[in-house]
Design an enzyme around this catalytic site. Structure first.
Site, short mmCIF file in Angstrom:
data_model
loop_
_atom_site.label_atom_id
_atom_site.label_comp_id
_atom_site.label_asym_id
_atom_site.label_seq_id
_atom_site.Cartn_x
_atom_site.Cartn_y
_atom_site.Cartn_z
N CYS A 155 0.81 -1.22 0.00
CA CYS A 155 0.00 0.00 0.00
C CYS A 155 0.84 1.27 0.00
CB CYS A 155 -0.97 -0.01 1.17
SG CYS A 155 -2.28 1.23 1.00
N ARG A 193 -12.96 5.19 -3.06
CA ARG A 193 -11.76 4.43 -2.77
C ARG A 193 -11.86 3.03 -3.37
NH1 ARG A 193 -8.35 6.14 1.15
NH2 ARG A 193 -7.75 4.02 1.75
N HIS A 253 -3.66 -6.13 1.24
CA HIS A 253 -3.54 -6.31 2.68
C HIS A 253 -4.05 -7.71 3.02
CE1 HIS A 253 -2.66 -2.08 3.21
NE2 HIS A 253 -3.75 -1.77 2.54
#
Length: 272
Positions: A100, A137, A212
């Protein structure tokens, strides 16, 4: 040399500033999978108090995600001799997994939704731009098929099937790759930018991804690739890891493939 004499030092990038999304699980996964094989492991935080020599001393690098403010603090610190040491490590093949925010630091720059452009280290030929607070997002489960040539080959040799990675993405920035190789192709989710089907990047032995989850417990064979690559580089000898019982992890992967209606690697391999 027996297993007890193998030693690994895990360099954990800015653990207090870049652990927003629980990616310390990647550190724990590498640490435990090494210890279960009898290897000695040290976790070394690489933060404001660290030196360039500290960076040069590590065998594996792990970086996690951060908010924009924390990324600015990190980039102000990761300059000069420390930045050069990081470049040297990656260019010389030190393996690592960067999730990220940390891949954005390795690229040319990151433009946040508000504020000034954050200049990166320029190790990875890519740029990241946040399109603004009013833009949705990229959030949700993520499945990619590893397409980075050498990594895909290595992982297939280790597992006997085409390598698919499962994770969870949560990012506002959109990443566009230059000449750097993508880590994989998106099977489920949005990936680097939701447009070109790419996810992550792979350079030398550095894995960059928006995944993630954390990534490694969901895909333990990637942790083993990092460990094996680090040991081979450090000791300059052929090393093959002893197998571990990953039944539960594999069952969890199969459950996610089924839930997302994605063919599992074993099914996909049978269809090739």
């Amino acid at each position: 040399m027996n297993h007890q004499q193998y030693e690994l030092t895990i360099g954990w990038l800015y653990p207090k500033l870049m652990s927003t999304y629980g990616d310390r699980g990647n550190v724990i996964c590498i640490e435990h999978r090494s210890q279960w094989r009898g290897y000695s492991v040290r976790v070394l935080p690489l933060d404001q108090s660290s030196t360039a020599d500290d960076i040069r001393s590590v065998d594996v690098i792990v970086g996690g995600g951060a908010q924009d403010r924390q990324q600015e603090i990190v980039m102000r610190d990761l300059q000069g001799a420390k930045a050069e040491a990081m470049r040297e490590k990656i260019e010389n093949g030190t393996p690592g997994v960067f999730t990220c925010g940390s891949p954005q630091l390795l690229g040319h720059y990151y433009e946040p939704g508000f504020g000034q452009r954050i200049e990166g280290l320029g190790i990875l030929d890519m740029v990241s731009v946040h399109p603004g607070e009013n833009v949705r997002r990229c959030i949700g489960n993520l499945v990619i098929k590893v397409s980075a040539t050498r990594l895909a080959r290595d992982l297939e040799e280790m597992t006997g099937s085409k390598p698919y990675l499962i994770g969870f993405e949560n990012h506002g920035g959109r990443t566009k790759l230059g000449k750097v190789e993508a880590l994989g192709r998106v099977v489920y989710g949005l990936g680097n930018n939701g447009e070109d089907g790419t996810e992550g990047a792979f350079y030398q032995n550095a894995i960059a991804t928006y995944s993630h989850g954390p990534l490694l417990p969901k895909n333990p064979f990637v942790a083993d690739w990092l460990i094996q690559t680090a040991l081979r580089l450090k000791y300059q000898r052929p090393i093959t890891l002893s197998p571990l019982d990953d039944t539960l992890a594999m069952q969890a992967r199969e459950a996610m493939f089924k839930r997302l209606k994605v063919n599992s690697p074993t099914v996909a391999a049978a269809q090739v």
